[in-house]
Design a protein around this motif. Structure first.
Motif, PDB file in Angstrom:
ATOM      1  N   GLU A   1       0.829  -1.201   0.000  1.00 23.78           N
ATOM      2  CA  GLU A   1       0.000   0.000   0.000  1.00 23.78           C
ATOM      3  C   GLU A   1       0.868   1.257   0.000  1.00 23.78           C
ATOM      4  O   GLU A   1       0.612   2.203  -0.745  1.00 23.78           O
ATOM      5  CB  GLU A   1      -0.926   0.002   1.215  1.00 23.78           C
ATOM      6  N   SER A   2       1.910   1.262   0.802  1.00 25.42           N
ATOM      7  CA  SER A   2       2.819   2.410   0.855  1.00 25.42           C
ATOM      8  C   SER A   2       3.519   2.620  -0.480  1.00 25.42           C
ATOM      9  O   SER A   2       3.675   3.767  -0.937  1.00 25.42           O
ATOM     10  CB  SER A   2       3.864   2.216   1.945  1.00 25.42           C
ATOM     11  N   ALA A   3       3.941   1.543  -1.111  1.00 15.94           N
ATOM     12  CA  ALA A   3       4.594   1.647  -2.416  1.00 15.94           C
ATOM     13  C   ALA A   3       3.616   2.194  -3.456  1.00 15.94           C
ATOM     14  O   ALA A   3       3.984   3.048  -4.271  1.00 15.94           O
ATOM     15  CB  ALA A   3       5.128   0.292  -2.852  1.00 15.94           C
ATOM     16  N   GLY A   4       2.381   1.735  -3.427  1.00 13.25           N
ATOM     17  CA  GLY A   4       1.373   2.225  -4.362  1.00 13.25           C
ATOM     18  C   GLY A   4       1.109   3.708  -4.187  1.00 13.25           C
ATOM     19  O   GLY A   4       0.988   4.456  -5.166  1.00 13.25           O
TER      20      GLY A   4
ATOM     21  N   LYS B   1       1.917   9.419  -5.890  1.00 18.70           N
ATOM     22  CA  LYS B   1       2.406  10.777  -5.622  1.00 18.70           C
ATOM     23  C   LYS B   1       3.401  11.217  -6.688  1.00 18.70           C
ATOM     24  O   LYS B   1       3.371  12.365  -7.137  1.00 18.70           O
ATOM     25  CB  LYS B   1       3.061  10.845  -4.244  1.00 18.70           C
ATOM     26  N   MET B   2       4.287  10.299  -7.106  1.00 18.49           N
ATOM     27  CA  MET B   2       5.251  10.627  -8.149  1.00 18.49           C
ATOM     28  C   MET B   2       4.533  10.959  -9.451  1.00 18.49           C
ATOM     29  O   MET B   2       4.900  11.919 -10.147  1.00 18.49           O
ATOM     30  CB  MET B   2       6.225   9.466  -8.362  1.00 18.49           C
ATOM     31  N   ALA B   3       3.511  10.196  -9.795  1.00 18.86           N
ATOM     32  CA  ALA B   3       2.753  10.452 -11.026  1.00 18.86           C
ATOM     33  C   ALA B   3       2.037  11.793 -10.943  1.00 18.86           C
ATOM     34  O   ALA B   3       1.998  12.545 -11.927  1.00 18.86           O
ATOM     35  CB  ALA B   3       1.749   9.323 -11.261  1.00 18.86           C
ATOM     36  N   MET B   4       1.489  12.118  -9.790  1.00 13.88           N
ATOM     37  CA  MET B   4       0.799  13.397  -9.623  1.00 13.88           C
ATOM     38  C   MET B   4       1.784  14.558  -9.739  1.00 13.88           C
ATOM     39  O   MET B   4       1.474  15.582 -10.367  1.00 13.88           O
ATOM     40  CB  MET B   4       0.079  13.437  -8.276  1.00 13.88           C
ATOM     41  N   ASP B   5       2.961  14.420  -9.151  1.00  7.31           N
ATOM     42  CA  ASP B   5       3.970  15.471  -9.237  1.00  7.31           C
ATOM     43  C   ASP B   5       4.415  15.686 -10.681  1.00  7.31           C
ATOM     44  O   ASP B   5       4.577  16.825 -11.132  1.00  7.31           O
ATOM     45  CB  ASP B   5       5.180  15.138  -8.362  1.00  7.31           C
ATOM     46  N   THR B   6       4.594  14.592 -11.410  1.00  4.88           N
ATOM     47  CA  THR B   6       4.977  14.691 -12.813  1.00  4.88           C
ATOM     48  C   THR B   6       3.892  15.400 -13.615  1.00  4.88           C
ATOM     49  O   THR B   6       4.180  16.247 -14.467  1.00  4.88           O
ATOM     50  CB  THR B   6       5.242  13.292 -13.400  1.00  4.88           C
ATOM     51  N   GLY B   7       2.634  15.063 -13.336  1.00  3.02           N
ATOM     52  CA  GLY B   7       1.518  15.725 -14.016  1.00  3.02           C
ATOM     53  C   GLY B   7       1.466  17.209 -13.726  1.00  3.02           C
ATOM     54  O   GLY B   7       1.215  18.020 -14.623  1.00  3.02           O
TER      55      GLY B   7
END
Length: 59
Positions: free
Chosen positions: A17-20, A25-31
């Motif tokens: 769950e933590s990894a997901g 969060k990384m995908a949101m930051d990239t967006g």
């Protein structure tokens, strides 16, 4: 099922769950970065006021 096995399963579930969440969060930051760059690029585009004023109707 014994308590040791249950503990291991619960721990693995938390790690997954933590990894997901971290990947999300990384995908949101990239967006957000992409959106900011796109917005900045649009602001810096030179506007040509003469474009679209005349229509060539001859084919």
């Amino acid at each position: 099922m014994d308590i040791g096995a249950l503990s291991i399963i619960m721990s693995q579930s938390r790690v997954q769950e933590s990894a997901g969440i971290s990947v999300m969060k990384m995908a949101m930051d990239t967006g957000k970065e992409t959106a900011a760059q796109t917005t900045e690029m649009i602001k810096n585009v030179a506007i040509e006021t003469n474009r679209g004023q005349h229509l060539d109707t001859r084919a």
